[in-house]
Motif scaffolding. Structure first.
Motif, PDB file in Angstrom:
ATOM      1  N   TYR A  24       0.794  -1.226   0.000  1.00 53.40           N
ATOM      2  CA  TYR A  24       0.000   0.000   0.000  1.00 53.40           C
ATOM      3  C   TYR A  24       0.831   1.284   0.000  1.00 53.40           C
ATOM      4  O   TYR A  24       0.259   2.379  -0.051  1.00 53.40           O
ATOM      5  N   ASN A  25       2.150   1.173   0.076  1.00 56.30           N
ATOM      6  CA  ASN A  25       2.986   2.369   0.075  1.00 56.30           C
ATOM      7  C   ASN A  25       3.155   2.869  -1.356  1.00 56.30           C
ATOM      8  O   ASN A  25       4.131   2.582  -2.040  1.00 56.30           O
ATOM      9  N   GLY A  28       0.183   9.072  -3.134  1.00 62.42           N
ATOM     10  CA  GLY A  28      -1.221   9.397  -2.904  1.00 62.42           C
ATOM     11  C   GLY A  28      -1.400  10.742  -2.233  1.00 62.42           C
ATOM     12  O   GLY A  28      -0.498  11.229  -1.544  1.00 62.42           O
ATOM     13  N   TYR A 443      -3.231   3.235   6.855  1.00 63.30           N
ATOM     14  CA  TYR A 443      -3.585   3.163   5.442  1.00 63.30           C
ATOM     15  C   TYR A 443      -4.778   4.069   5.116  1.00 63.30           C
ATOM     16  O   TYR A 443      -5.456   3.886   4.113  1.00 63.30           O
ATOM     17  N   ARG A 445      -5.013   7.113   4.022  1.00 61.40           N
ATOM     18  CA  ARG A 445      -4.945   7.782   2.721  1.00 61.40           C
ATOM     19  C   ARG A 445      -5.333   6.817   1.597  1.00 61.40           C
ATOM     20  O   ARG A 445      -6.001   7.207   0.637  1.00 61.40           O
ATOM     21  N   ASN A 446      -4.933   5.550   1.740  1.00 59.21           N
ATOM     22  CA  ASN A 446      -5.272   4.554   0.714  1.00 59.21           C
ATOM     23  C   ASN A 446      -6.777   4.300   0.665  1.00 59.21           C
ATOM     24  O   ASN A 446      -7.352   4.107  -0.412  1.00 59.21           O
ATOM     25  N   THR A 468       2.238   7.282   0.438  1.00 61.32           N
ATOM     26  CA  THR A 468       1.199   7.274   1.470  1.00 61.32           C
ATOM     27  C   THR A 468       1.732   6.834   2.832  1.00 61.32           C
ATOM     28  O   THR A 468       1.179   7.184   3.868  1.00 61.32           O
TER      29      THR A 468
END
Length: 469
Positions: A24-25, A28, A443, A445-446, A468
């Motif tokens: 997930y990095n 964003g 997470y 922002r994701n 992110t």
């Protein structure tokens, strides 16, 4: 449970966490607005349309709610190489008075548009370095605003200060003008890190300005720290946070370093990128900081922020009144936020507009009697719905589409795209509600990105955002 089993479980959790971070990095937005600035309408917003949205928002506000003012004071004496803000580096303080006069002229343009005297609930001085300005000129600025403006009963005024450049006279002057909250950019106390980011300031300077603020009567003092800076280690973060906890600020912003040299040019190239903590190493610094803040009585607020239970930000979160805008998290919401000064961004709720960035061009336009915007965006009905969902997530860690007005045509697609996050134990979704789990906070922002229809429709071909995580 046997020690071996504990170790095995710990290793398994760590591997899973590292795996999710790598997954997930991604680049964003930070979602101080929706749509985010790169996705504003390419045609921009006309002056007439912008003024119409301002008037609409102003008429829908009342004396109790009031409006917010953000004033950008762009001058700094030195360039900090971590900074991504719009600034002007100079040691020539004769720039102060002409700039203030221009800001007050811009304020007059808005007051003429609004007609009635605006009630100002929130006022924030940002930069740049607001305490670059002398106490005398800061007083001239604030007094000038209230020639036509008025205060709401529950007004909250704040400003950012540099610990090396904030005198007791400035603290006292701003306090007497109604400012009860201030924020100081600390970033890190480690000498090696400070040299790398060109932000050298002693703990003694920070201690002095913090204690002087308390002595004068400020009821909320905030310290800004950054993780992910060059040369940061677990030990340096521990020492920085231990010193911060000795001063016990009411709020702490613990930001992830946003490395965007492709946007900010040489300002963020004062060090080798190999010196930056990466991925799980960087995230470990955040988790370590969070653990140390919790041990000292702080509560996590939204994303990147911590506060003591006595602070208004914590109370706003508990009472579900927490708000987020271009100033960051605030304890109350106003529909209209006017940005004054070069590069400032205004928010009428129905539209965004950014001022001209270059000081000389900004000044010329104001002197011509024109509100100095150069780009903006008028929100569509769909934008407004998505904006509210993202705002709910950023402030309350949950959102709902139970009410018809919170539904939108692509909702089914968004929920389908979020299934993977459900499987990764980041969020939970019921029939009409989405909640971010505590372990999913990193997470956030994701999760918001899944609602970002404009980002979904047109993924950038070039690097626009920081990572992110």
């Amino acid at each position: 449970m046997p020690l071996l089993s504990l170790l095995q479980n710990s290793t398994k959790c760590s591997c899973m966490s590292n795996s999710l971070i790598q997954k997930y990095n991604v680049p964003g937005p930070r979602y101080t607005s929706y749509p985010t600035v790169p996705y504003w309408d390419e045609k921009g917003i006309s002056h007439n349309t912008w003024e119409e949205t301002v008037l609409k928002s102003f008429k829908e506000s009342n004396e109790e709610e009031g409006i917010s003012l953000y004033i950008h004071l762009p001058f700094c004496e030195n360039l900090c190489t971590f900074c991504a803000c719009h600034k002007r580096i100079t040691k020539r303080h004769e720039v102060e008075n002409p700039y203030i006069e221009t800001v007050l002229k811009e304020w007059d343009l808005y007051c003429n548009l609004l007609g009635d005297a605006p009630y100002i609930r929130e006022l924030h001085l940002g930069g740049g370095t607001p305490t670059f300005f002398s106490a005398k000129n800061l007083k001239k600025l604030i007094d000038g605003l209230f020639v036509r403006g008025k205060r709401t009963p529950d007004f909250e005024y704040s400003y950012e200060g540099h610990p090396n450049q904030t005198s007791e006279e400035q603290l006292k002057t701003l306090f007497d003008l109604g400012f009860k909250r201030n924020s100081f950019g600390i970033q890190d106390y480690d000498p090696k890190v400070q040299v790398a980011i060109n932000r050298v300031q002693s703990f003694e300077n920070v201690e002095e300005v913090t204690l002087n603020s308390r002595k004068i009567g400020y009821d909320s003092i905030s310290h800004d720290l950054i993780f992910g800076l060059p040369h940061q280690t677990e030990q340096s973060i521990r020492e920085t946070i231990e010193k911060t906890n000795r001063l016990k600020p009411d709020r702490i912003a613990y930001y992830s370093y946003a490395h965007v040299p492709w946007i900010k040019g040489n300002g963020q190239r004062g060090f080798d990128e190999n010196d930056l903590p990466q991925d799980s190493e960087k995230r470990h610094l955040y988790e370590l900081g969070k653990e140390l803040f919790f041990k000292n009585g702080y509560v996590e607020i939204g994303m990147d922020h911590f506060a003591l239970p006595t602070d208004s930000l914590y109370k706003a979160m508990v009472n579900k009144k927490l708000h987020r805008n271009f100033m960051g998290y605030t304890a109350g919401k106003t529909k209209l936020m006017i940005g004054l000064g070069a590069s400032s961004i205004s928010d009428s709720w129905y539209g965004f507009a950014q001022n001209i960035k270059k000081v000389e061009d900004y000044t010329k336009t104001v002197n011509e009697g024109v509100i100095p915007i150069f780009r903006g965006h008028e929100l569509t009905e769909e934008d407004l719905v998505i904006r509210q969902h993202i705002l709910n997530l950023m402030c309350q860690m949950e959102t709902s589409w139970e009410r018809k007005e919170m539904q939108f045509s692509e909702l089914t697609t968004v929920l389908s795209n979020l299934e993977e996050m459900v499987n990764d134990d980041i969020i939970e979704i019921n029939d009409t509600t989405l909640k971010v789990k505590e372990q999913g906070r990193m997470y956030l922002r994701n999760v918001c990105m899944a609602f970002d229809l404009r980002l979904m429709e047109k993924r950038p071909n070039t690097r626009l955002f920081s990572m992110t995580i």
